[in-house]
Design an enzyme around this catalytic site. Structure first.
Site, PDB file in Angstrom:
ATOM      1  CG  HIS A   3       5.146   1.321   3.113  1.00 32.62           C
ATOM      2  ND1 HIS A   3       4.471   2.117   2.672  1.00 32.62           N
ATOM      3  CD2 HIS A   3       4.517   0.809   4.322  1.00 32.62           C
ATOM      4  CE1 HIS A   3       3.476   2.778   3.492  1.00 32.62           C
ATOM      5  NE2 HIS A   3       3.469   1.873   4.390  1.00 32.62           N
ATOM      6  CG  HIS A  40      -0.150   0.059   2.561  1.00 37.36           C
ATOM      7  ND1 HIS A  40       0.620  -1.035   2.986  1.00 37.36           N
ATOM      8  CD2 HIS A  40      -0.176   0.942   3.230  1.00 37.36           C
ATOM      9  CE1 HIS A  40       1.110  -0.600   3.997  1.00 37.36           C
ATOM     10  NE2 HIS A  40       0.823   0.855   4.350  1.00 37.36           N
TER      11      HIS A  40
END
Ligand code: SIN
Length: 291
Positions: A259, A106
């Protein structure tokens, strides 16, 4: 000692050396760190034994901080600017509500109308093994698509949904908290291709953790486009995997990086992190079901 910058990997990231976050930093040093951040998507600064106040003060040098009203249940009790990501059990012995935060790819706060510009995650406890975070370069993800695929996705808007982001983590464990957060985070649409406001470069802006479907298409139609993009975006050569050390701080640019926190911690060991979040530019619109 001056600031120096060392690349962390081919795909993304650099380590900044020579910074001391316990002392006031000159505008010149901040400008150098900011340049390293913009150029590399994420920067790592090691060995910083800092207080929450110092973490907040350093973060403020890069922009206006979020008070985490979208995630209000997880704020630090004394500092709304700090969002706690921890596997340590709650005071009553129940499991932490954030022990699986961010386990799917996300970009922070993409499910809001003001997605985060930057996030600064600081490590206060790390398990002997694991607790890693992976980062992916979304410029590379976009640049390496074919021209045909770029043309296909450029005009499209995708739906980003907080309720989906937490589907397999917090909802089952703490329905009350989940309900409260879902109520303040209705689904939004975001452009599938965003232009980074500082570099002018295009980035791919969809993530398997938050993007449910493409506005104006069915879920099945959307998946035919989204699934290859999700896989492409996180090709190993576009990513960096960080093995945390105590007192590491990583600052990432959510406008060009995704990440994911890995579930690779040994049972019975803990990881405790503080995150500040820098507000970004307004982006997207509330999702209207009929689109
Ligand atoms: C986050 O998604 O902000 C947390 C990532 C992590 O805990 O590694």
């Amino acid at each position: 000692m001056g600031i120096t910058v060392k690349r962390l990997s081919y795909g993304i990231g650099a380590e900044v050396l020579g910074a001391d976050l316990t002392r006031p930093m000159s505008d010149e040093a901040i400008a150098q760190i900011r340049k390293a951040w913009i150029d590399n998507g994420i920067v790592l600064i090691r060995d910083q034994d800092i207080t929450p106040e110092q973490h907040i003060a350093f973060s403020r040098r890069f922009g206006v901080l979020d008070d985490h009203s979208a995630l209000f249940k997880y704020r630090h009790p004394e500092h709304a600017e700090i969002f706690i990501v921890t596997t340590r059990p709650n005071a009553d012995g129940s499991p932490s509500n954030t022990r699986e935060t961010g386990v799917n790819w996300h970009s922070d706060m993409s499910y809001t109308l003001r997605p985060a510009m930057g996030s600064l995650l600081y490590c206060l406890e790390i398990p002997e093994v694991g607790g890693d975070t992976q980062f992916a370069n979304m410029y590379l993800a976009y640049d390496t698509l074919s021209n045909g695929f770029k043309r296909l996705i450029e005009p499209l808007q995708a739906v980003h949904t907080y309720a989906w982001a937490i589907h397999d983590t917090e909802k089952g464990r703490n329905p009350e908290f989940a309900k409260a957060h879902i109520a303040v985070n209705p689904p939004v649409t975001q452009p599938m291709v965003r232009v980074h406001p500082e570099t002018g470069r295009k980035t791919l802006y969809v993530s398997e953790g938050v993007t449910t479907h493409i506005a104006g298409m069915t879920h099945a139609e959307s998946q035919a486009i989204l699934q290859p993009l999700f896989a492409h975006a996180v090709r190993p050569e576009f990513t960096y995997r960080h093995h945390w050390r105590l007192h590491d701080l990583i600052m990432w640019d959510n406008r060009c990086a995704m990440h994911k926190a890995l579930r690779d911690r040994l049972p019975g060991t803990h990881r405790h992190m503080h995150r500040t979040t820098i507000l970004g530019e307004p982006s997207g619109a509330l999702y209207q079901e009929a689109q």
